[in-house]
Design an enzyme around this catalytic site. Structure first.
Site, PDB file in Angstrom:
ATOM      1  N   LYS A   1       0.810  -1.234   0.000  1.00 57.95           N
ATOM      2  CA  LYS A   1       0.000   0.000   0.000  1.00 57.95           C
ATOM      3  C   LYS A   1       0.841   1.280   0.000  1.00 57.95           C
ATOM      4  O   LYS A   1       0.387   2.307  -0.483  1.00 57.95           O
ATOM      5  CB  LYS A   1      -0.941   0.015   1.212  1.00 57.95           C
TER       6      LYS A   1
ATOM      7  N   ASP B   1      -9.909   2.807   2.482  1.00 50.83           N
ATOM      8  CA  ASP B   1      -9.931   2.181   3.814  1.00 50.83           C
ATOM      9  C   ASP B   1     -10.509   3.142   4.852  1.00 50.83           C
ATOM     10  O   ASP B   1     -11.230   2.732   5.762  1.00 50.83           O
ATOM     11  CB  ASP B   1      -8.505   1.786   4.255  1.00 50.83           C
TER      12      ASP B   1
ATOM     13  N   ALA C   1       0.635  -0.033  13.462  1.00 56.15           N
ATOM     14  CA  ALA C   1       1.096   1.207  12.819  1.00 56.15           C
ATOM     15  C   ALA C   1       1.384   0.967  11.341  1.00 56.15           C
ATOM     16  O   ALA C   1       2.187   1.679  10.742  1.00 56.15           O
ATOM     17  CB  ALA C   1       2.334   1.727  13.532  1.00 56.15           C
TER      18      ALA C   1
ATOM     19  N   GLY D   1     -14.041  -7.091  11.242  1.00 55.28           N
ATOM     20  CA  GLY D   1     -13.562  -6.322  10.092  1.00 55.28           C
ATOM     21  C   GLY D   1     -14.359  -6.477   8.805  1.00 55.28           C
ATOM     22  O   GLY D   1     -14.078  -5.790   7.829  1.00 55.28           O
TER      23      GLY D   1
HETATM   24  P1  NAP Z   1       0.797  -4.048   7.697  1.00 55.88           P
HETATM   25  O1  NAP Z   1       0.980  -2.728   7.027  1.00 55.88           O
HETATM   26  O2  NAP Z   1       1.638  -5.207   7.306  1.00 55.88           O
HETATM   27  O3  NAP Z   1       0.950  -3.799   9.293  1.00 55.88           O
HETATM   28  C1  NAP Z   1       0.872  -4.881  10.202  1.00 55.88           C
HETATM   29  C2  NAP Z   1       0.812  -4.348  11.631  1.00 55.88           C
HETATM   30  O4  NAP Z   1       0.621  -5.476  12.499  1.00 55.88           O
HETATM   31  C3  NAP Z   1       2.090  -3.670  12.109  1.00 55.88           C
HETATM   32  O5  NAP Z   1       1.759  -2.653  13.028  1.00 55.88           O
HETATM   33  C4  NAP Z   1       2.832  -4.826  12.810  1.00 55.88           C
HETATM   34  O6  NAP Z   1       3.739  -4.397  13.800  1.00 55.88           O
HETATM   35  C5  NAP Z   1       1.670  -5.518  13.481  1.00 55.88           C
HETATM   36  N1  NAP Z   1       1.897  -6.925  13.818  1.00 55.88           N
HETATM   37  C6  NAP Z   1       2.074  -7.957  12.957  1.00 55.88           C
HETATM   38  N2  NAP Z   1       2.184  -9.114  13.642  1.00 55.88           N
HETATM   39  C7  NAP Z   1       2.073  -8.787  14.963  1.00 55.88           C
HETATM   40  C8  NAP Z   1       2.114  -9.539  16.164  1.00 55.88           C
HETATM   41  N3  NAP Z   1       2.311 -10.872  16.156  1.00 55.88           N
HETATM   42  N4  NAP Z   1       1.961  -8.886  17.339  1.00 55.88           N
HETATM   43  C9  NAP Z   1       1.767  -7.541  17.373  1.00 55.88           C
HETATM   44  N5  NAP Z   1       1.734  -6.772  16.262  1.00 55.88           N
HETATM   45  C10 NAP Z   1       1.884  -7.385  15.072  1.00 55.88           C
HETATM   46  O7  NAP Z   1      -0.710  -4.549   7.532  1.00 55.88           O
HETATM   47  P2  NAP Z   1      -2.056  -3.668   7.397  1.00 55.88           P
HETATM   48  O8  NAP Z   1      -2.378  -3.456   5.968  1.00 55.88           O
HETATM   49  O9  NAP Z   1      -1.938  -2.495   8.275  1.00 55.88           O
HETATM   50  O10 NAP Z   1      -3.149  -4.711   7.959  1.00 55.88           O
HETATM   51  C11 NAP Z   1      -3.200  -5.021   9.342  1.00 55.88           C
HETATM   52  C12 NAP Z   1      -4.409  -5.917   9.639  1.00 55.88           C
HETATM   53  O11 NAP Z   1      -5.613  -5.214   9.315  1.00 55.88           O
HETATM   54  C13 NAP Z   1      -4.429  -7.210   8.816  1.00 55.88           C
HETATM   55  O12 NAP Z   1      -4.888  -8.249   9.648  1.00 55.88           O
HETATM   56  C14 NAP Z   1      -5.425  -6.921   7.711  1.00 55.88           C
HETATM   57  O13 NAP Z   1      -6.075  -8.088   7.253  1.00 55.88           O
HETATM   58  C15 NAP Z   1      -6.418  -6.009   8.445  1.00 55.88           C
HETATM   59  N6  NAP Z   1      -7.104  -5.093   7.501  1.00 55.88           N
HETATM   60  C16 NAP Z   1      -8.457  -5.172   7.430  1.00 55.88           C
HETATM   61  C17 NAP Z   1      -9.136  -4.329   6.555  1.00 55.88           C
HETATM   62  C18 NAP Z   1     -10.633  -4.413   6.473  1.00 55.88           C
HETATM   63  O14 NAP Z   1     -11.184  -3.885   5.504  1.00 55.88           O
HETATM   64  N7  NAP Z   1     -11.302  -4.999   7.428  1.00 55.88           N
HETATM   65  C19 NAP Z   1      -8.444  -3.400   5.758  1.00 55.88           C
HETATM   66  C20 NAP Z   1      -7.048  -3.345   5.884  1.00 55.88           C
HETATM   67  C21 NAP Z   1      -6.390  -4.209   6.754  1.00 55.88           C
HETATM   68  P3  NAP Z   1       5.284  -4.015  13.434  1.00 55.88           P
HETATM   69  O15 NAP Z   1       5.244  -2.612  12.874  1.00 55.88           O
HETATM   70  O16 NAP Z   1       5.975  -4.125  14.732  1.00 55.88           O
HETATM   71  O17 NAP Z   1       5.738  -5.038  12.412  1.00 55.88           O
END
Ligand code: NAP
Length: 287
Positions: free
Chosen positions: A65, A101, A127, A246
């Site tokens: 993204k 989003d 984050a 979600g």
């Molecule tokens: P991303 O950019 O890869 O960010 C992942 C985040 O999760 C980071 O803050 C990461 O921390 C943290 N993280 C990963 N594994 C972790 C763990 N075991 N313990 C604690 N923190 C952890 O992903 P994203 O696009 O933001 O998406 C994040 C989540 O939101 C996903 O599950 C995705 O499916 C969901 N989502 C849902 C929607 C919806 O429409 N419902 C839309 C977008 C995303 P670090 O920075 O320390 O690595």
């Protein structure tokens, strides 16, 4: 025949092809929506293919993204402020980037969660790209405070510095992911949003938030949609809190993308039905 797709990696669990295709078919549009798994080193080549007259555009998901932004011709003002693009529209070979989003998150929060964030304290776990849209939405709506707690503190600090200009009515701060941080903020928090991957398929038993600090008066909103109920949602429910998953955000952000590509009103009921059926299949199939 025109093409759309979702660009991400590894993309094993994307629901977008199922509910976007259902919407296209419902409106009898001659469009195929595909999954386009794209590793980092193939992203530029994939983006170049979007300029073809046969392609209407794409969705962008984890982990591209942010990386995709410099590859586009124009970025919508909101997406630029958030610092993440999840929708690309091809207009005569020029690529325009948007973020749906934020509107998807806010619509689900208000319509499905019944929660108005103005003047209320909120805590956001994570984050990454999703957290950026969520924090921007809460600041834009005038939340009293937004605290970002993330495993990697430097990433949370970067997020709050980037979004600081939007914090005209809100306190905005970052904290490291440790029990003491949660204990300091959860007592006065009305809204908790999980924007981490902890709890998603493959990491089902994880929760970024200690359950014992969840209070009955808060809304616990987990952006994860697969599985439909996460460890955090189950823990929050036990504590008497309201919970929201979600799936509504996923469908609303997809509906906003659909409208950008087609100029037609998205058939929400059809999209919800198809998304729910796809989650069920994914859960039953053990993925
Ligand atoms: P991303 O950019 O890869 O960010 C992942 C985040 O999760 C980071 O803050 C990461 O921390 C943290 N993280 C990963 N594994 C972790 C763990 N075991 N313990 C604690 N923190 C952890 O992903 P994203 O696009 O933001 O998406 C994040 C989540 O939101 C996903 O599950 C995705 O499916 C969901 N989502 C849902 C929607 C919806 O429409 N419902 C839309 C977008 C995303 P670090 O920075 O320390 O690595």
């Amino acid at each position: 025949m025109k093409y759309l797709g979702v660009i991400g990696y590894p993309l094993k669990r994307s629901l977008s092809p199922a509910f976007q295709q259902a919407a296209m078919d419902h409106l009898r549009l001659d469009v195929v929506y595909e999954a386009w798994p794209t590793p980092e080193d193939a992203l530029q080549t994939r983006v170049t293919t979007l300029r073809s007259p046969a392609v209407l555009g794409a969705n962008v998901t984890i982990p591209h993204k942010q990386a995709v932004m410099p590859m586009l011709d124009e970025i919508d003002e909101l997406a630029r402020r958030i610092g993440a693009v999840n929708t690309i529209v091809n207009r005569d070979g020029l690529l325009f980037g948007y973020n749906t989003d934020l509107s998807g998150f806010m619509r689900a929060l208000r319509e499905d969660g019944g929660f108005e964030p103005e003047g209320r304290p909120a805590v956001v776990a994570g984050a990454g790209g999703a957290a950026r849209a969520v924090v921007a939405g809460l600041l834009d709506a005038g939340a009293a405070s937004v605290t970002v707690i993330n495993r990697t503190l430097s990433r949370a600090n970067r997020l709050i510095e980037d979004l600081r200009p939007m914090a005209t009515r809100s306190e905005l701060r970052a904290m490291p992911e440790m029990y003491a941080s949660w204990a300091a903020v959860m007592g006065a928090c009305d809204l908790l949003v999980n924007c981490t991957s902890a709890g998603s398929a493959g990491f089902e038993n994880q929760s970024p938030v200690p359950f014992d600090l969840i209070r009955p008066s808060m809304l616990a909103y987990d952006l994860i949609y697969d599985p439909p109920e996460t460890a955090l949602m189950a823990g929050a429910q036990k504590s008497g809190a309201l919970v929201l998953g979600g799936l509504p955000m996923l469908v609303y952000q997809g509906a906003a993308s659909f409208e950008l590509w087609t100029g037609k009103q998205a058939p929400l009921v059809v999209m919800f039905e198809a998304a729910r059926a796809a989650v069920e299949t994914s859960v039953k199939g053990g993925r």
